[in-house]
Write a protein that holds these residues in place. Sequence first.
Motif, mmCIF file in Angstrom:
data_model
loop_
_atom_site.group_PDB
_atom_site.id
_atom_site.type_symbol
_atom_site.label_atom_id
_atom_site.label_comp_id
_atom_site.label_asym_id
_atom_site.label_seq_id
_atom_site.Cartn_x
_atom_site.Cartn_y
_atom_site.Cartn_z
ATOM 1 N N ILE A 80 49.368 59.590 90.069
ATOM 2 C CA ILE A 80 49.878 58.299 90.522
ATOM 3 C C ILE A 80 50.716 58.452 91.792
ATOM 4 O O ILE A 80 50.594 57.683 92.726
ATOM 5 N N GLN A 81 51.574 59.455 91.851
ATOM 6 C CA GLN A 81 52.478 59.607 92.982
ATOM 7 C C GLN A 81 51.815 60.239 94.202
ATOM 8 O O GLN A 81 52.072 59.838 95.322
ATOM 9 N N ASN A 82 50.999 61.240 94.000
ATOM 10 C CA ASN A 82 50.431 61.972 95.129
ATOM 11 C C ASN A 82 48.957 61.681 95.319
ATOM 12 O O ASN A 82 48.586 60.761 96.005
ATOM 13 N N ALA A 83 48.142 62.500 94.707
ATOM 14 C CA ALA A 83 46.710 62.430 94.913
ATOM 15 C C ALA A 83 46.026 63.156 93.773
ATOM 16 O O ALA A 83 46.674 63.573 92.820
ATOM 17 N N LEU A 84 44.739 63.318 93.886
ATOM 18 C CA LEU A 84 43.978 64.047 92.883
ATOM 19 C C LEU A 84 43.829 65.506 93.281
ATOM 20 O O LEU A 84 43.586 66.366 92.455
ATOM 21 N N GLY A 85 43.980 65.757 94.552
ATOM 22 C CA GLY A 85 43.915 67.103 95.084
ATOM 23 C C GLY A 85 44.667 67.130 96.401
ATOM 24 O O GLY A 85 44.917 66.092 97.008
ATOM 25 N N LEU A 86 45.044 68.326 96.820
ATOM 26 C CA LEU A 86 45.768 68.485 98.083
ATOM 27 C C LEU A 86 45.146 69.624 98.870
ATOM 28 O O LEU A 86 44.687 70.614 98.302
ATOM 29 N N HIS A 87 45.155 69.478 100.148
ATOM 30 C CA HIS A 87 44.731 70.559 101.030
ATOM 31 C C HIS A 87 45.895 70.833 101.974
ATOM 32 O O HIS A 87 46.556 69.901 102.427
ATOM 33 N N THR A 88 46.171 72.092 102.212
ATOM 34 C CA THR A 88 47.261 72.425 103.118
ATOM 35 C C THR A 88 46.767 73.431 104.152
ATOM 36 O O THR A 88 45.903 74.255 103.880
ATOM 37 N N HIS A 89 47.343 73.320 105.316
ATOM 38 C CA HIS A 89 47.074 74.246 106.422
ATOM 39 C C HIS A 89 48.428 74.798 106.840
ATOM 40 O O HIS A 89 49.291 74.054 107.279
ATOM 41 N N GLU A 131 37.418 67.723 108.731
ATOM 42 C CA GLU A 131 37.861 66.391 109.153
ATOM 43 C C GLU A 131 39.184 66.077 108.481
ATOM 44 O O GLU A 131 39.240 65.941 107.262
ATOM 45 N N LYS A 132 40.224 65.956 109.253
ATOM 46 C CA LYS A 132 41.566 65.727 108.688
ATOM 47 C C LYS A 132 41.740 64.299 108.167
ATOM 48 O O LYS A 132 42.395 64.074 107.172
ATOM 49 N N GLN A 133 41.165 63.333 108.851
ATOM 50 C CA GLN A 133 41.332 61.923 108.514
ATOM 51 C C GLN A 133 40.183 61.422 107.649
ATOM 52 O O GLN A 133 39.084 61.967 107.676
ATOM 53 N N HIS A 134 40.447 60.360 106.917
ATOM 54 C CA HIS A 134 39.403 59.692 106.146
ATOM 55 C C HIS A 134 38.667 58.725 107.074
ATOM 56 O O HIS A 134 38.906 57.528 107.060
ATOM 57 N N ASN A 135 37.769 59.277 107.873
ATOM 58 C CA ASN A 135 37.027 58.459 108.821
ATOM 59 C C ASN A 135 35.531 58.556 108.516
ATOM 60 O O ASN A 135 35.120 59.155 107.516
#
Length: 170
Positions: A80-89, A131-135
């Motif tokens: 609910i607060q963040n996401a279902l998954g995270l990617h970090t660089h 692709e960093k953005q949801h485009n």
Amino acid sequence: MSRTKKVDYLAGYAAELQQQADTLIESGKLPDYLRKRYSGHHSVTSSKALYHYTLELKSSYLRQSAPLSKVEYDDKIDVIQNALGLHTHISRVQGNKLKAKKEIRIASLFKRTPEPFLRMIVVHELAHIREKQHNRAFYKLCQHMEPDYHQLELDLRLYLTCIDRFGPVF
């Protein structure tokens, strides 16, 4: 019809589709709909298995992309607060060199879901390597890796809604 869910996972969808979902929810048929479409849990339950699962997908579709340093299930990701998954660089200077690390963390919720939902989330996070953005390019890449990506994303949102309203389904 007023929505009484804690989080409206379907907010971005067309009103007609939301109405169809509301009908399934209010009639109590949403769990049955999901059980008919998807069965049981997958066997990718450890972070080590998830790492290998993710690398297999990456090697099939993103061979030229930077390597992944870590892939793991994360108990701290709150859907609910963040996401279902995270990617970090992460970039660090080590001596004369700049070291870049790429990590993917998947919510532990996905240890107990059907495999197509796990695949959709892994594909989503892998697409962020390029692709960093949801485009448009991002979603095109997701569909290249998983042709049913959009249907799986919708069904996953229905699954999360179902958990909120009816409890665990699988």
